[in-house]
Design a protein around this motif. Structure first.
Motif, short mmCIF file in Angstrom:
data_model
loop_
_atom_site.label_atom_id
_atom_site.label_comp_id
_atom_site.label_asym_id
_atom_site.label_seq_id
_atom_site.Cartn_x
_atom_site.Cartn_y
_atom_site.Cartn_z
N LEU A 69 45.34 48.49 37.51
CA LEU A 69 44.29 48.11 38.46
C LEU A 69 43.37 47.05 37.87
N PHE A 70 42.98 47.22 36.60
CA PHE A 70 42.14 46.21 35.96
C PHE A 70 42.87 44.88 35.82
N TRP A 71 44.15 44.95 35.51
CA TRP A 71 44.95 43.73 35.38
C TRP A 71 45.04 43.00 36.73
N GLN A 72 45.28 43.74 37.80
CA GLN A 72 45.35 43.13 39.12
C GLN A 72 43.99 42.57 39.55
N ALA B 83 40.88 33.54 42.84
CA ALA B 83 40.06 33.32 44.03
C ALA B 83 39.28 32.01 43.92
N SER B 84 39.08 31.40 45.06
CA SER B 84 38.28 30.17 45.08
C SER B 84 36.80 30.55 44.95
N GLU B 85 35.99 29.58 44.67
CA GLU B 85 34.55 29.83 44.50
C GLU B 85 33.91 30.39 45.76
N ALA B 86 34.43 30.02 46.91
CA ALA B 86 33.87 30.49 48.17
C ALA B 86 34.16 31.98 48.41
N THR B 87 35.28 32.46 47.93
CA THR B 87 35.67 33.84 48.18
C THR B 87 35.55 34.74 46.95
N LYS B 88 35.13 34.19 45.82
CA LYS B 88 35.10 34.96 44.58
C LYS B 88 34.19 36.18 44.67
N SER B 89 33.02 36.05 45.29
CA SER B 89 32.10 37.19 45.36
C SER B 89 32.66 38.30 46.25
N ASN B 90 33.33 37.94 47.34
CA ASN B 90 33.93 38.95 48.21
C ASN B 90 35.08 39.67 47.53
N ILE B 91 35.93 38.93 46.85
CA ILE B 91 37.06 39.52 46.14
C ILE B 91 36.56 40.42 45.02
N THR B 92 35.52 39.99 44.30
CA THR B 92 34.95 40.80 43.23
C THR B 92 34.40 42.11 43.79
N LEU B 93 33.68 42.05 44.89
CA LEU B 93 33.13 43.26 45.50
C LEU B 93 34.25 44.21 45.94
N GLN B 94 35.30 43.68 46.53
CA GLN B 94 36.41 44.52 46.95
C GLN B 94 37.04 45.24 45.76
N TRP B 95 37.25 44.53 44.67
CA TRP B 95 37.89 45.16 43.51
C TRP B 95 36.95 46.13 42.81
N VAL B 96 35.67 45.89 42.82
CA VAL B 96 34.73 46.85 42.25
C VAL B 96 34.79 48.16 43.05
N ILE C 181 37.35 49.24 44.85
CA ILE C 181 38.65 49.86 44.57
C ILE C 181 38.63 50.58 43.23
N LEU C 182 38.07 49.96 42.21
CA LEU C 182 38.02 50.58 40.88
C LEU C 182 37.11 51.81 40.88
N ILE C 183 35.98 51.74 41.58
CA ILE C 183 35.06 52.89 41.63
C ILE C 183 35.74 54.09 42.31
N ILE C 184 36.60 53.83 43.27
CA ILE C 184 37.28 54.92 43.97
C ILE C 184 38.43 55.48 43.14
N PHE C 185 39.23 54.61 42.53
CA PHE C 185 40.46 55.08 41.89
C PHE C 185 40.30 55.56 40.46
N ILE C 186 39.28 55.14 39.73
CA ILE C 186 39.11 55.62 38.36
C ILE C 186 38.84 57.13 38.33
N PRO C 187 37.96 57.70 39.16
CA PRO C 187 37.82 59.16 39.14
C PRO C 187 39.10 59.90 39.57
N ILE C 188 39.87 59.32 40.48
CA ILE C 188 41.14 59.93 40.86
C ILE C 188 42.08 59.97 39.66
N CYS C 189 42.13 58.89 38.90
CA CYS C 189 42.99 58.86 37.72
C CYS C 189 42.49 59.80 36.63
#
Length: 85
Positions: A23-26, A34-47, A49-57
């Motif tokens: 997950l961290f690698w992806q 990601a382009s500069e215009a979408t970098k903040s949105n992509i970062t938020l999405q992955w944060v 995802i990681l917050i949800i899946f790390i406790p599951i793991c």
């Protein structure tokens, strides 16, 4: 059956950190591409995802540990067998 439970416990223990690493690698890959215009949105999405899946793991790791140690060798068949420690 108990041997299978213990072997699967080892499998869960190995899968859990591998999943977190993947997950961290992806996340790093997708955020880096990601382009500069979408970098903040992509970062938020992955944060999120990681917050949800790390406790599951972490739960999967604990489940695998208990399975490997034999805590699930004898499961109660009725409520009369359940005792509190």
């Amino acid at each position: 059956m108990n041997a299978i439970k213990r072997l699967l416990g080892i499998l869960w223990i190995l899968i859990s950190p591998a999943t977190v690493g993947f997950l961290f690698w992806q996340a790093a890959d997708k955020i880096g591409k990601a382009s500069e215009a979408t970098k903040s949105n992509i970062t938020l999405q992955w944060v999120i995802i990681l917050i949800i899946f790390i406790p599951i793991c972490i739960g999967l790791l604990i489940f695998g540990y208990y399975s490997f140690k034999g805590y699930y060798d004898h499961l109660p068949e009725s409520s009369a067998e359940i005792t509190d420690y």
